[in-house]
Design an enzyme around this catalytic site. Structure first.
Site, PDB file in Angstrom:
ATOM      1  N   HIS A  39      -9.785   9.023   7.868  1.00  0.00           N
ATOM      2  CA  HIS A  39      -9.451   7.599   7.776  1.00  0.00           C
ATOM      3  C   HIS A  39      -8.250   7.321   8.675  1.00  0.00           C
ATOM      4  O   HIS A  39      -7.168   7.865   8.472  1.00  0.00           O
ATOM      5  CB  HIS A  39      -9.119   7.239   6.327  1.00  0.00           C
ATOM      6  CG  HIS A  39      -8.647   5.821   6.159  1.00  0.00           C
ATOM      7  ND1 HIS A  39      -9.428   4.738   6.489  1.00  0.00           N
ATOM      8  CD2 HIS A  39      -7.461   5.316   5.723  1.00  0.00           C
ATOM      9  CE1 HIS A  39      -8.755   3.623   6.244  1.00  0.00           C
ATOM     10  NE2 HIS A  39      -7.556   3.949   5.785  1.00  0.00           N
TER      11      HIS A  39
ATOM     12  N   GLY B  80      -2.442   6.750   7.791  1.00  0.00           N
ATOM     13  CA  GLY B  80      -1.599   6.046   6.825  1.00  0.00           C
ATOM     14  C   GLY B  80      -2.452   5.347   5.791  1.00  0.00           C
ATOM     15  O   GLY B  80      -3.671   5.222   5.946  1.00  0.00           O
ATOM     16  N   LYS B  81      -1.809   4.879   4.730  1.00  0.00           N
ATOM     17  CA  LYS B  81      -2.535   4.208   3.653  1.00  0.00           C
ATOM     18  C   LYS B  81      -3.088   2.867   4.125  1.00  0.00           C
ATOM     19  O   LYS B  81      -2.603   2.278   5.098  1.00  0.00           O
ATOM     20  CB  LYS B  81      -1.608   4.002   2.453  1.00  0.00           C
ATOM     21  CG  LYS B  81      -1.185   5.295   1.775  1.00  0.00           C
ATOM     22  CD  LYS B  81      -0.307   5.024   0.568  1.00  0.00           C
ATOM     23  CE  LYS B  81       0.107   6.323  -0.114  1.00  0.00           C
ATOM     24  NZ  LYS B  81       1.006   6.087  -1.264  1.00  0.00           N
ATOM     25  N   SER B  82      -4.089   2.376   3.409  1.00  0.00           N
ATOM     26  CA  SER B  82      -4.689   1.084   3.745  1.00  0.00           C
ATOM     27  C   SER B  82      -3.631  -0.016   3.666  1.00  0.00           C
ATOM     28  O   SER B  82      -2.825  -0.053   2.737  1.00  0.00           O
ATOM     29  CB  SER B  82      -5.837   0.766   2.784  1.00  0.00           C
ATOM     30  OG  SER B  82      -6.905   1.666   2.978  1.00  0.00           O
ATOM     31  N   GLY B  83      -3.642  -0.906   4.657  1.00  0.00           N
ATOM     32  CA  GLY B  83      -2.721  -2.032   4.659  1.00  0.00           C
ATOM     33  C   GLY B  83      -1.369  -1.761   5.277  1.00  0.00           C
ATOM     34  O   GLY B  83      -0.516  -2.648   5.315  1.00  0.00           O
TER      35      GLY B  83
ATOM     36  N   LYS C  95      -2.214  -0.024  10.562  1.00  0.00           N
ATOM     37  CA  LYS C  95      -2.822   0.833  11.604  1.00  0.00           C
ATOM     38  C   LYS C  95      -3.619   0.000  12.607  1.00  0.00           C
ATOM     39  O   LYS C  95      -3.454   0.146  13.824  1.00  0.00           O
ATOM     40  CB  LYS C  95      -3.737   1.886  10.949  1.00  0.00           C
ATOM     41  CG  LYS C  95      -3.038   2.835  10.005  1.00  0.00           C
ATOM     42  CD  LYS C  95      -3.963   3.913   9.490  1.00  0.00           C
ATOM     43  CE  LYS C  95      -5.116   3.375   8.656  1.00  0.00           C
ATOM     44  NZ  LYS C  95      -4.666   2.734   7.393  1.00  0.00           N
ATOM     45  N   SER C  96      -4.491  -0.864  12.095  1.00  0.00           N
ATOM     46  CA  SER C  96      -5.356  -1.653  12.984  1.00  0.00           C
ATOM     47  C   SER C  96      -4.552  -2.665  13.795  1.00  0.00           C
ATOM     48  O   SER C  96      -4.843  -2.901  14.971  1.00  0.00           O
ATOM     49  CB  SER C  96      -6.439  -2.366  12.166  1.00  0.00           C
ATOM     50  OG  SER C  96      -7.281  -1.425  11.524  1.00  0.00           O
TER      51      SER C  96
ATOM     52  N   ASP D 131     -10.701   2.681  11.607  1.00  0.00           N
ATOM     53  CA  ASP D 131     -11.049   2.880  10.196  1.00  0.00           C
ATOM     54  C   ASP D 131     -11.611   4.269   9.901  1.00  0.00           C
ATOM     55  O   ASP D 131     -11.109   4.982   9.050  1.00  0.00           O
ATOM     56  CB  ASP D 131     -12.023   1.799   9.708  1.00  0.00           C
ATOM     57  CG  ASP D 131     -12.107   1.781   8.187  1.00  0.00           C
ATOM     58  OD1 ASP D 131     -11.048   1.857   7.539  1.00  0.00           O
ATOM     59  OD2 ASP D 131     -13.221   1.741   7.650  1.00  0.00           O
TER      60      ASP D 131
ATOM     61  N   GLU E 162     -11.057  -4.029  12.561  1.00  0.00           N
ATOM     62  CA  GLU E 162     -10.933  -4.949  11.424  1.00  0.00           C
ATOM     63  C   GLU E 162      -9.468  -5.323  11.228  1.00  0.00           C
ATOM     64  O   GLU E 162      -8.609  -4.456  11.072  1.00  0.00           O
ATOM     65  CB  GLU E 162     -11.459  -4.293  10.143  1.00  0.00           C
ATOM     66  CG  GLU E 162     -11.411  -5.223   8.950  1.00  0.00           C
ATOM     67  CD  GLU E 162     -11.224  -4.486   7.626  1.00  0.00           C
ATOM     68  OE1 GLU E 162     -10.921  -5.173   6.635  1.00  0.00           O
ATOM     69  OE2 GLU E 162     -11.351  -3.252   7.593  1.00  0.00           O
TER      70      GLU E 162
ATOM     71  N   ARG F 157      15.776  12.239  12.594  1.00  0.00           N
ATOM     72  CA  ARG F 157      16.476  11.347  13.523  1.00  0.00           C
ATOM     73  C   ARG F 157      16.761  12.013  14.869  1.00  0.00           C
ATOM     74  O   ARG F 157      17.235  11.363  15.789  1.00  0.00           O
ATOM     75  CB  ARG F 157      17.785  10.855  12.886  1.00  0.00           C
ATOM     76  CG  ARG F 157      17.550  10.079  11.604  1.00  0.00           C
ATOM     77  CD  ARG F 157      18.832   9.588  10.999  1.00  0.00           C
ATOM     78  NE  ARG F 157      19.471   8.571  11.824  1.00  0.00           N
ATOM     79  CZ  ARG F 157      20.557   7.886  11.440  1.00  0.00           C
ATOM     80  NH1 ARG F 157      21.097   8.122  10.256  1.00  0.00           N
ATOM     81  NH2 ARG F 157      21.096   6.997  12.248  1.00  0.00           N
TER      82      ARG F 157
END
Length: 311
Positions: A138, A153-156, A159-160, A177, A202, A243
């Protein structure tokens, strides 16, 4: 379901099907080829029947020295119920004994005009690519300055949206996706998009957009070797983030370890620019230029000079 069948290599390499047409749907399970030279001499103890058999000038010239009975016996043993196919190279004449045996066992016999070595090389490369270990991840895969960057990374998390900004800045989208990853060789991972969502992106609030239609053919790629993984995560004030960049984090996909960077996301951070710089810095490191190590060396020298001055 088998990834490759005999009919696939017939179409790919434009092979002439001579006999055994009933067997063109046989599965090919290994990328290794066999040149049955020792088998032509009658030694079948370790005959790899599950491989594509490739007969060239060497094998067939020896075969012609055999008696008629020996010829029939060799071809009967060459054609088994698990042999995916037999290929004659250089456009050579197919022995009638092979045609008879292949029809009985439904083993496809094909002919190519290519030279044996060239055909062997191209066929092996094709099968290794098709039969390579695969997985699905994913994330988003983008070609940034020639570096295949897998953004996870997590949805939302964005990334897109980051990929959209990168495409606007002249880079190329490979997959959004769902990224299908093949290990084509040791240490080589190649990512592509599933056919269903190829060239699609998307964006929440906008829906699905076709990147090739919107930005042109130069904005997309069908596949790309993955070199760098960038993991986007929401900023955690209690977490210590790198850093300096002296320590290199790794992530394992299939049997290959890739460099991984964790980028914290918070309002005001331009993620597309950060990804661009990460890709350029990754290329610099591969060329032997490491800014973090140079800074560390400078700092050490400054401390040592200060100690000498104090003395």
């Amino acid at each position: 379901m088998p990834k490759v069948r005999t009919k696939d290599i017939i179409e790919k390499f434009q092979l002439e099907l001579v006999s055994g047409a009933e067997g063109i749907h046989r599965p090919i399970t290994t990328s290794d080829l066999s040149r049955p030279g020792i088998e032509m001499a009658g030694y079948f103890t370790y005959y790899p029947a599950e491989r594509i058999q490739l007969l060239g000038k060497t094998e067939l010239s020896f075969y012609e020295t055999l008696s008629l009975e020996e010829k029939k016996m060799r071809m009967e043993r060459l054609c088994t119920d698990i042999t995916p196919g037999i290929i004659i190279s250089r456009g050579l004449e197919v022995p009638p004994e092979l045609i008879e045996a292949s029809e009985r066992q439904s083993v496809p016999v094909m002919r190519s005009t290519m030279k044996t070595t060239r055909l062997s090389s191209r066929l092996t490369n094709y099968l290794e690519s098709k039969l390579a270990p695969t997985t699905a991840v994913h994330g988003v895969l983008v070609d940034v300055y020639g570096v295949g960057v897998l953004i996870t990374g997590k949805s939302g998390v964005g990334k897109s949206e980051t990929a959209l900004e990168l495409v606007k800045r002249g880079h190329r989208l490979v997959a959004d996706d769902c990224v299908e990853i093949r290990q084509e060789d040791e240490g080589v991972l190649v990512g592509s998009a599933p056919e269903l969502i190829e060239h699609l992106l998307e964006i929440r609030g906008l829906g699905i957009i076709n990147m090739m239609t919107l930005f042109g053919a130069g904005a997309v790629r069908t596949h790309k070797r993955i070199s760098l993984v960038i993991d986007l995560e929401l900023w955690d004030p209690n977490k210590q983030y790198d850093r300096l960049g002296l320590e290199e984090e790794k992530v394992k996909i299939l049997d290959t370890e890739l460099t991984k960077l964790t980028i914290p996301v918070r309002p005001g951070r331009n993620l597309a620019v950060i990804v661009e710089v990460a890709a350029m810095n990754f290329r610099l490191k591969r060329m032997g230029v490491n800014a973090a190590e140079e800074f560390s060396a400078r700092l050490t020298d400054a401390i040592e000079d200060g100690e000498h001055d104090y003395e």
